[in-house]
Motif scaffolding. Sequence first.
Motif, PDB file in Angstrom:
ATOM      1  N   ASP A  86      36.069 -48.077   2.400  1.00  0.00           N
ATOM      2  CA  ASP A  86      35.173 -48.702   1.431  1.00  0.00           C
ATOM      3  C   ASP A  86      35.754 -48.498   0.053  1.00  0.00           C
ATOM      4  OD1 ASP A  86      33.276 -46.357   0.163  1.00  0.00           O
ATOM      5  OD2 ASP A  86      33.554 -45.972   2.304  1.00  0.00           O
ATOM      6  N   VAL A  87      35.605 -49.546  -0.755  1.00  0.00           N
ATOM      7  CA  VAL A  87      36.225 -49.549  -2.076  1.00  0.00           C
ATOM      8  C   VAL A  87      35.203 -49.913  -3.137  1.00  0.00           C
ATOM      9  CG1 VAL A  87      38.545 -50.045  -1.192  1.00  0.00           C
ATOM     10  CG2 VAL A  87      37.049 -51.940  -1.816  1.00  0.00           C
ATOM     11  N   PRO A 141      43.052 -51.049   7.573  1.00  0.00           N
ATOM     12  CA  PRO A 141      41.722 -51.056   8.177  1.00  0.00           C
ATOM     13  C   PRO A 141      41.429 -52.399   8.853  1.00  0.00           C
ATOM     14  CG  PRO A 141      41.545 -51.552   5.862  1.00  0.00           C
ATOM     15  CD  PRO A 141      43.001 -51.243   6.128  1.00  0.00           C
ATOM     16  N   ASP A 142      40.513 -52.360   9.801  1.00  0.00           N
ATOM     17  CA  ASP A 142      40.009 -53.591  10.400  1.00  0.00           C
ATOM     18  C   ASP A 142      38.961 -54.216   9.488  1.00  0.00           C
ATOM     19  OD1 ASP A 142      41.326 -53.205  13.040  1.00  0.00           O
ATOM     20  OD2 ASP A 142      40.025 -51.439  13.075  1.00  0.00           O
ATOM     21  N   LEU A 143      38.316 -53.369   8.703  1.00  0.00           N
ATOM     22  CA  LEU A 143      37.163 -53.737   7.889  1.00  0.00           C
ATOM     23  C   LEU A 143      37.288 -53.093   6.522  1.00  0.00           C
ATOM     24  CD1 LEU A 143      34.146 -54.703   7.641  1.00  0.00           C
ATOM     25  CD2 LEU A 143      33.516 -52.571   8.773  1.00  0.00           C
ATOM     26  N   VAL A 144      36.998 -53.870   5.473  1.00  0.00           N
ATOM     27  CA  VAL A 144      36.950 -53.319   4.118  1.00  0.00           C
ATOM     28  C   VAL A 144      35.545 -53.562   3.585  1.00  0.00           C
ATOM     29  CG1 VAL A 144      37.909 -53.351   1.786  1.00  0.00           C
ATOM     30  CG2 VAL A 144      39.411 -53.781   3.762  1.00  0.00           C
ATOM     31  N   PRO A 203      27.100 -61.495   5.913  1.00  0.00           N
ATOM     32  CA  PRO A 203      27.240 -60.087   6.298  1.00  0.00           C
ATOM     33  C   PRO A 203      26.658 -59.777   7.675  1.00  0.00           C
ATOM     34  CG  PRO A 203      26.260 -60.298   4.098  1.00  0.00           C
ATOM     35  CD  PRO A 203      26.283 -61.663   4.717  1.00  0.00           C
ATOM     36  N   ALA A 204      27.410 -58.969   8.440  1.00  0.00           N
ATOM     37  CA  ALA A 204      26.897 -58.425   9.694  1.00  0.00           C
ATOM     38  C   ALA A 204      25.921 -57.295   9.400  1.00  0.00           C
ATOM     39  CB  ALA A 204      28.041 -57.918  10.563  1.00  0.00           C
ATOM     40  N   PHE A 205      26.046 -56.723   8.194  1.00  0.00           N
ATOM     41  CA  PHE A 205      25.135 -55.688   7.729  1.00  0.00           C
ATOM     42  C   PHE A 205      25.284 -55.578   6.215  1.00  0.00           C
ATOM     43  CE2 PHE A 205      29.115 -53.455   8.437  1.00  0.00           C
ATOM     44  CZ  PHE A 205      29.229 -52.634   7.322  1.00  0.00           C
ATOM     45  N   LEU A 206      24.303 -54.935   5.583  1.00  0.00           N
ATOM     46  CA  LEU A 206      24.393 -54.580   4.167  1.00  0.00           C
ATOM     47  C   LEU A 206      24.334 -53.064   4.080  1.00  0.00           C
ATOM     48  CD1 LEU A 206      24.422 -54.956   1.122  1.00  0.00           C
ATOM     49  CD2 LEU A 206      21.958 -55.389   1.212  1.00  0.00           C
ATOM     50  N   GLY A 207      25.424 -52.460   3.667  1.00  0.00           N
ATOM     51  CA  GLY A 207      25.455 -51.014   3.461  1.00  0.00           C
ATOM     52  C   GLY A 207      24.623 -50.654   2.237  1.00  0.00           C
ATOM     53  N   ILE A 208      23.648 -49.775   2.437  1.00  0.00           N
ATOM     54  CA  ILE A 208      22.768 -49.328   1.348  1.00  0.00           C
ATOM     55  C   ILE A 208      23.001 -47.839   1.160  1.00  0.00           C
ATOM     56  CG2 ILE A 208      20.395 -49.111   0.531  1.00  0.00           C
ATOM     57  CD1 ILE A 208      19.686 -51.491   2.357  1.00  0.00           C
ATOM     58  N   ASP A 209      23.659 -47.481   0.079  1.00  0.00           N
ATOM     59  CA  ASP A 209      24.047 -46.102  -0.204  1.00  0.00           C
ATOM     60  C   ASP A 209      22.855 -45.337  -0.774  1.00  0.00           C
ATOM     61  OD1 ASP A 209      25.303 -43.750  -1.097  1.00  0.00           O
ATOM     62  OD2 ASP A 209      27.126 -44.814  -1.646  1.00  0.00           O
ATOM     63  N   VAL A 210      22.379 -44.335  -0.034  1.00  0.00           N
ATOM     64  CA  VAL A 210      21.218 -43.538  -0.439  1.00  0.00           C
ATOM     65  C   VAL A 210      21.694 -42.117  -0.715  1.00  0.00           C
ATOM     66  CG1 VAL A 210      18.948 -42.659   0.243  1.00  0.00           C
ATOM     67  CG2 VAL A 210      19.660 -44.963   0.943  1.00  0.00           C
ATOM     68  N   GLU A 211      21.913 -41.827  -1.978  1.00  0.00           N
ATOM     69  CA  GLU A 211      22.297 -40.491  -2.422  1.00  0.00           C
ATOM     70  C   GLU A 211      22.002 -40.382  -3.902  1.00  0.00           C
ATOM     71  OE1 GLU A 211      26.592 -39.787  -2.158  1.00  0.00           O
ATOM     72  OE2 GLU A 211      26.875 -41.937  -1.945  1.00  0.00           O
ATOM     73  N   SER A 226      36.879 -38.601   2.351  1.00  0.00           N
ATOM     74  CA  SER A 226      36.909 -39.335   1.078  1.00  0.00           C
ATOM     75  C   SER A 226      38.199 -39.023   0.333  1.00  0.00           C
ATOM     76  CB  SER A 226      35.699 -38.964   0.212  1.00  0.00           C
ATOM     77  OG  SER A 226      35.755 -37.593  -0.133  1.00  0.00           O
ATOM     78  N   SER A 227      39.133 -38.403   1.018  1.00  0.00           N
ATOM     79  CA  SER A 227      40.361 -37.973   0.372  1.00  0.00           C
ATOM     80  C   SER A 227      41.561 -38.574   1.088  1.00  0.00           C
ATOM     81  CB  SER A 227      40.442 -36.450   0.404  1.00  0.00           C
ATOM     82  OG  SER A 227      41.645 -36.011  -0.171  1.00  0.00           O
ATOM     83  N   PRO A 228      42.332 -39.341   0.424  1.00  0.00           N
ATOM     84  CA  PRO A 228      42.226 -39.788  -0.958  1.00  0.00           C
ATOM     85  C   PRO A 228      41.376 -41.044  -1.111  1.00  0.00           C
ATOM     86  CG  PRO A 228      44.293 -40.553  -0.059  1.00  0.00           C
ATOM     87  CD  PRO A 228      43.598 -39.781   1.037  1.00  0.00           C
ATOM     88  N   LEU A 229      40.838 -41.552  -0.007  1.00  0.00           N
ATOM     89  CA  LEU A 229      40.073 -42.791  -0.024  1.00  0.00           C
ATOM     90  C   LEU A 229      38.971 -42.673   1.018  1.00  0.00           C
ATOM     91  CD1 LEU A 229      40.144 -45.801  -1.107  1.00  0.00           C
ATOM     92  CD2 LEU A 229      41.497 -46.340   0.914  1.00  0.00           C
ATOM     93  N   ASP A 230      37.808 -43.284   0.775  1.00  0.00           N
ATOM     94  CA  ASP A 230      36.722 -43.270   1.751  1.00  0.00           C
ATOM     95  C   ASP A 230      37.170 -44.006   3.015  1.00  0.00           C
ATOM     96  OD1 ASP A 230      35.167 -42.001  -0.131  1.00  0.00           O
ATOM     97  OD2 ASP A 230      33.896 -43.735  -0.558  1.00  0.00           O
ATOM     98  N   GLN A 231      37.150 -43.309   4.150  1.00  0.00           N
ATOM     99  CA  GLN A 231      37.540 -43.892   5.432  1.00  0.00           C
ATOM    100  C   GLN A 231      36.433 -43.641   6.448  1.00  0.00           C
ATOM    101  OE1 GLN A 231      41.785 -43.254   6.547  1.00  0.00           O
ATOM    102  NE2 GLN A 231      41.756 -41.913   4.749  1.00  0.00           N
TER     103      GLN A 231
END
Length: 189
Positions: free
Chosen positions: A5-6, A24-27, A92-100, A179-184
Amino acid sequence: MRAIDVSSAQAIADLPGLIDQYNPDLVIVKHYQPQERIGGWANAQDWTRQAVAVVRDKGKRVEPYMWLYADLNPNIAIANVLSLAAELNETPAFLGIDVETYGAAASIPSEATVRAAIDACGGTPPCIYSSPSMWARIGSPSMPGVRGWGATYINAEPVDLSGAPQFGDLQMIAWQWTSSPLDQSLFLI
């Protein structure tokens, strides 16, 4: 399915190399709200537009995610993201909703805000991104049938979700394992 994720933490010019490096298969691309501000951009949504174009040019699948802020109307926030996705011809197959949290501890969205955001997704399945500790901070609400994307970091890429974090009764479909060096992440969709 391997995913990264970017967001604006990655420069647009760096995205092609990151996609080549991580293959990645998905970004999953952050879809910014009109009122969000990021350094160097007059309009944060222009970052999203350019990032989606880069991902598509690399032949990768794109899915949207967003930050759910405690102080924004979730109905408007979801509508903004889905409108931007439609403008970009995404289905979208989904909507990622970041809860933090985003800054002060008081800024975590409430359970009511999360439920309103889920309801606002309409026909786009929501996928809640969080961690067990963040989910506990909103009271570990029960949300059966809602997809989950958990964050717990380990030293090696997982082959399945058997060790993935579980919080509440969300249907876990993804695990952000570093998350190092990139969220995977690993996704099962």
